[in-house]
Each structure stands twice: as structure tokens, then as C-alpha cells.
Design a protein around this motif. Structure first.
Motif, PDB file in Angstrom:
ATOM      1  N   MET A   1       0.933 -12.686   4.748  1.00 11.64           N
ATOM      2  CA  MET A   1       0.012 -12.969   3.677  1.00 11.64           C
ATOM      3  C   MET A   1      -1.403 -12.633   4.107  1.00 11.64           C
ATOM      4  O   MET A   1      -2.184 -12.133   3.331  1.00 11.64           O
ATOM      5  CB  MET A   1       0.156 -14.445   3.296  1.00 11.64           C
ATOM      6  CG  MET A   1      -0.753 -14.844   2.188  1.00 11.64           C
ATOM      7  SD  MET A   1       0.102 -14.627   0.658  1.00 11.64           S
ATOM      8  CE  MET A   1      -0.902 -15.575  -0.375  1.00 11.64           C
ATOM      9  N   ARG A   2      -1.725 -12.884   5.354  1.00 13.86           N
ATOM     10  CA  ARG A   2      -3.070 -12.651   5.855  1.00 13.86           C
ATOM     11  C   ARG A   2      -3.407 -11.156   5.828  1.00 13.86           C
ATOM     12  O   ARG A   2      -4.533 -10.765   5.524  1.00 13.86           O
ATOM     13  CB  ARG A   2      -3.188 -13.201   7.269  1.00 13.86           C
ATOM     14  CG  ARG A   2      -4.572 -13.177   7.791  1.00 13.86           C
ATOM     15  CD  ARG A   2      -4.741 -14.306   8.795  1.00 13.86           C
ATOM     16  NE  ARG A   2      -5.916 -14.163   9.572  1.00 13.86           N
ATOM     17  CZ  ARG A   2      -7.099 -14.647   9.213  1.00 13.86           C
ATOM     18  NH1 ARG A   2      -7.216 -15.286   8.090  1.00 13.86           N
ATOM     19  NH2 ARG A   2      -8.128 -14.490   9.987  1.00 13.86           N
ATOM     20  N   GLU A   3      -2.431 -10.304   6.151  1.00 19.01           N
ATOM     21  CA  GLU A   3      -2.655  -8.867   6.140  1.00 19.01           C
ATOM     22  C   GLU A   3      -2.938  -8.380   4.711  1.00 19.01           C
ATOM     23  O   GLU A   3      -3.795  -7.530   4.494  1.00 19.01           O
ATOM     24  CB  GLU A   3      -1.437  -8.151   6.706  1.00 19.01           C
ATOM     25  CG  GLU A   3      -1.636  -6.658   6.831  1.00 19.01           C
ATOM     26  CD  GLU A   3      -0.423  -5.987   7.443  1.00 19.01           C
ATOM     27  OE1 GLU A   3      -0.154  -4.857   7.032  1.00 19.01           O
ATOM     28  OE2 GLU A   3       0.247  -6.591   8.303  1.00 19.01           O
ATOM     29  N   ALA A   4      -2.251  -8.928   3.718  1.00 21.03           N
ATOM     30  CA  ALA A   4      -2.466  -8.549   2.317  1.00 21.03           C
ATOM     31  C   ALA A   4      -3.872  -8.939   1.864  1.00 21.03           C
ATOM     32  O   ALA A   4      -4.538  -8.199   1.136  1.00 21.03           O
ATOM     33  CB  ALA A   4      -1.425  -9.208   1.421  1.00 21.03           C
ATOM     34  N   GLU A   5      -4.354 -10.112   2.301  1.00 21.78           N
ATOM     35  CA  GLU A   5      -5.705 -10.550   1.948  1.00 21.78           C
ATOM     36  C   GLU A   5      -6.743  -9.618   2.560  1.00 21.78           C
ATOM     37  O   GLU A   5      -7.740  -9.260   1.916  1.00 21.78           O
ATOM     38  CB  GLU A   5      -5.943 -11.984   2.413  1.00 21.78           C
ATOM     39  CG  GLU A   5      -5.182 -13.022   1.626  1.00 21.78           C
ATOM     40  CD  GLU A   5      -5.368 -14.423   2.199  1.00 21.78           C
ATOM     41  OE1 GLU A   5      -6.181 -14.607   3.112  1.00 21.78           O
ATOM     42  OE2 GLU A   5      -4.682 -15.322   1.706  1.00 21.78           O
TER      43      GLU A   5
ATOM     44  N   GLY B   1      -9.432  -7.292   0.487  1.00 23.61           N
ATOM     45  CA  GLY B   1     -10.876  -7.341   0.739  1.00 23.61           C
ATOM     46  C   GLY B   1     -11.431  -5.979   1.086  1.00 23.61           C
ATOM     47  O   GLY B   1     -12.538  -5.618   0.690  1.00 23.61           O
ATOM     48  N   LEU B   2     -10.645  -5.203   1.839  1.00 22.86           N
ATOM     49  CA  LEU B   2     -11.064  -3.855   2.203  1.00 22.86           C
ATOM     50  C   LEU B   2     -11.194  -2.981   0.958  1.00 22.86           C
ATOM     51  O   LEU B   2     -12.180  -2.249   0.803  1.00 22.86           O
ATOM     52  CB  LEU B   2     -10.061  -3.253   3.188  1.00 22.86           C
ATOM     53  CG  LEU B   2     -10.338  -1.804   3.612  1.00 22.86           C
ATOM     54  CD1 LEU B   2     -11.664  -1.707   4.351  1.00 22.86           C
ATOM     55  CD2 LEU B   2      -9.186  -1.298   4.486  1.00 22.86           C
TER      56      LEU B   2
ATOM     57  N   ALA C   1     -14.483  -0.218  -3.103  1.00 23.66           N
ATOM     58  CA  ALA C   1     -14.845  -0.050  -4.518  1.00 23.66           C
ATOM     59  C   ALA C   1     -16.331  -0.299  -4.727  1.00 23.66           C
ATOM     60  O   ALA C   1     -17.011   0.451  -5.447  1.00 23.66           O
ATOM     61  CB  ALA C   1     -14.005  -0.985  -5.385  1.00 23.66           C
ATOM     62  N   VAL C   2     -16.878  -1.336  -4.129  1.00 22.47           N
ATOM     63  CA  VAL C   2     -18.308  -1.644  -4.273  1.00 22.47           C
ATOM     64  C   VAL C   2     -19.157  -0.522  -3.694  1.00 22.47           C
ATOM     65  O   VAL C   2     -20.127  -0.076  -4.300  1.00 22.47           O
ATOM     66  CB  VAL C   2     -18.639  -3.006  -3.608  1.00 22.47           C
ATOM     67  CG1 VAL C   2     -20.137  -3.207  -3.477  1.00 22.47           C
ATOM     68  CG2 VAL C   2     -18.015  -4.140  -4.403  1.00 22.47           C
ATOM     69  N   VAL C   3     -18.793  -0.034  -2.525  1.00 19.28           N
ATOM     70  CA  VAL C   3     -19.536   1.069  -1.902  1.00 19.28           C
ATOM     71  C   VAL C   3     -19.470   2.317  -2.783  1.00 19.28           C
ATOM     72  O   VAL C   3     -20.468   3.012  -2.965  1.00 19.28           O
ATOM     73  CB  VAL C   3     -19.009   1.349  -0.475  1.00 19.28           C
ATOM     74  CG1 VAL C   3     -19.564   2.656   0.082  1.00 19.28           C
ATOM     75  CG2 VAL C   3     -19.353   0.187   0.441  1.00 19.28           C
ATOM     76  N   ALA C   4     -18.323   2.596  -3.351  1.00 14.06           N
ATOM     77  CA  ALA C   4     -18.176   3.769  -4.223  1.00 14.06           C
ATOM     78  C   ALA C   4     -19.053   3.640  -5.462  1.00 14.06           C
ATOM     79  O   ALA C   4     -19.706   4.609  -5.879  1.00 14.06           O
ATOM     80  CB  ALA C   4     -16.713   3.958  -4.613  1.00 14.06           C
ATOM     81  N   VAL C   5     -19.107   2.464  -6.057  1.00 15.20           N
ATOM     82  CA  VAL C   5     -19.931   2.252  -7.246  1.00 15.20           C
ATOM     83  C   VAL C   5     -21.410   2.409  -6.894  1.00 15.20           C
ATOM     84  O   VAL C   5     -22.174   3.071  -7.602  1.00 15.20           O
ATOM     85  CB  VAL C   5     -19.637   0.871  -7.884  1.00 15.20           C
ATOM     86  CG1 VAL C   5     -20.683   0.505  -8.924  1.00 15.20           C
ATOM     87  CG2 VAL C   5     -18.251   0.867  -8.498  1.00 15.20           C
TER      88      VAL C   5
END
Length: 145
Positions: A1-5, A9-10, A15-19
Motif C-alpha cells: 500500500m505504501r508503494e502505491a501512495e 504522490g509522484l 502533473a503539477v510541474v507539467a501544468v
């Protein structure tokens, strides 16, 4: 579960950097285009009033005023110049922020026209000169608009 989180987040960070990158690139492109247009207008001798946009409606009113004055219709010219004053005042909020110096220059020329046409003892030569000066200042903008 931790790897999926971590992976979620990555992807959010990507996405934020791309925007942010897309918005920055768009802003850069628009600003450089505007600067290039200003430089091109200056290179061909465009007066500062060209940066105000389409001023053709003011040129039409000014030409109408001059035409009436040229035919001896002082009262008609004085009435028509009132239309110029009203239209200019109404457009101030839209035009002045584009280029305050160019707007102030044209405003002074319009004030000179108003003063001449509303003088107690009108001087037709001075009225015509003021109107022609204003038409010249508006002329390029009418073409560029």
C-alpha cells in the motif's frame, strides 16, 4: 500500500510541474509576441498611439467635425466634437491602461480641439489646425487597428 501512495504522490507532482511549465511557456510566448509586435510597429515608424489599438471611430468623428467646419457649419462642428469628447471619455478605462503615455498625448490633442471649437471667438484656422493634428495622431492607429 505504501508503494502505491508514493507512486500516486509522484504522479501528482509530475502533473503539477507539467501544468506550471505549460502556463509558463504560454505566458512567455504571449509576452515575446507582444514585444515583437511593438518592435515591428516602432521599426516602421508607428506612433505610440498605435499601441492603443483601433482608434478609427475617433478618427471618423474628428474627420466629420473637420468636414463640417470646412463647409462653414461651426454649430454642427461644435456639436459633433461633443461626440468625440463623450466617446473618448467612455473609452478611457479601456485605452489608458494599454499605454498611458500615448493616451495622455492624444488626450492633450483632443483637449486642444475641444478648446478651439468651444472658444468664445472661434478661429477657423486654429480649429482646422487642431483637428488636422489630431487626425494625424489618430491616422496610423486607424490603419493598424
Amino acid at each position: 500500500m505504501r508503494e502505491a501512495e508514493t507512486r500516486g504522490g509522484l504522479w501528482q507532482a509530475v502533473a503539477v510541474v507539467a501544468v506550471v511549465f505549460a502556463l509558463g511557456a504560454t505566458g512567455y510566448y504571449l509576452r515575446t509576441s507582444a514585444l515583437r509586435d511593438d518592435a515591428a510597429a516602432a521599426a516602421v515608424g508607428a506612433p505610440p498611439s498605435a499601441r492603443l489599438g483601433d482608434l478609427s471611430s475617433f478618427r471618423v468623428i474628428t474627420q466629420d467635425t473637420l468636414d463640417r467646419l470646412d463647409t462653414g457649419d461651426q454649430a454642427g462642428a461644435a456639436a459633433r466634437v461633443g461626440d468625440l469628447e463623450t466617446a473618448w471619455d467612455q473609452a478611457q478605462g479601456r485605452l489608458k491602461p494599454r499605454d498611458s503615455a500615448a493616451w495622455t498625448d492624444l488626450d492633450g490633442k483632443i483637449d486642444a480641439v475641444l478648446g478651439e471649437l468651444r472658444a468664445g471667438s472661434p478661429d477657423q484656422g486654429a480649429e482646422q489646425a487642431a483637428l488636422r493634428t489630431l487626425i494625424g495622431a489618430l491616422g496610423w492607429a486607424a490603419v493598424m487597428g
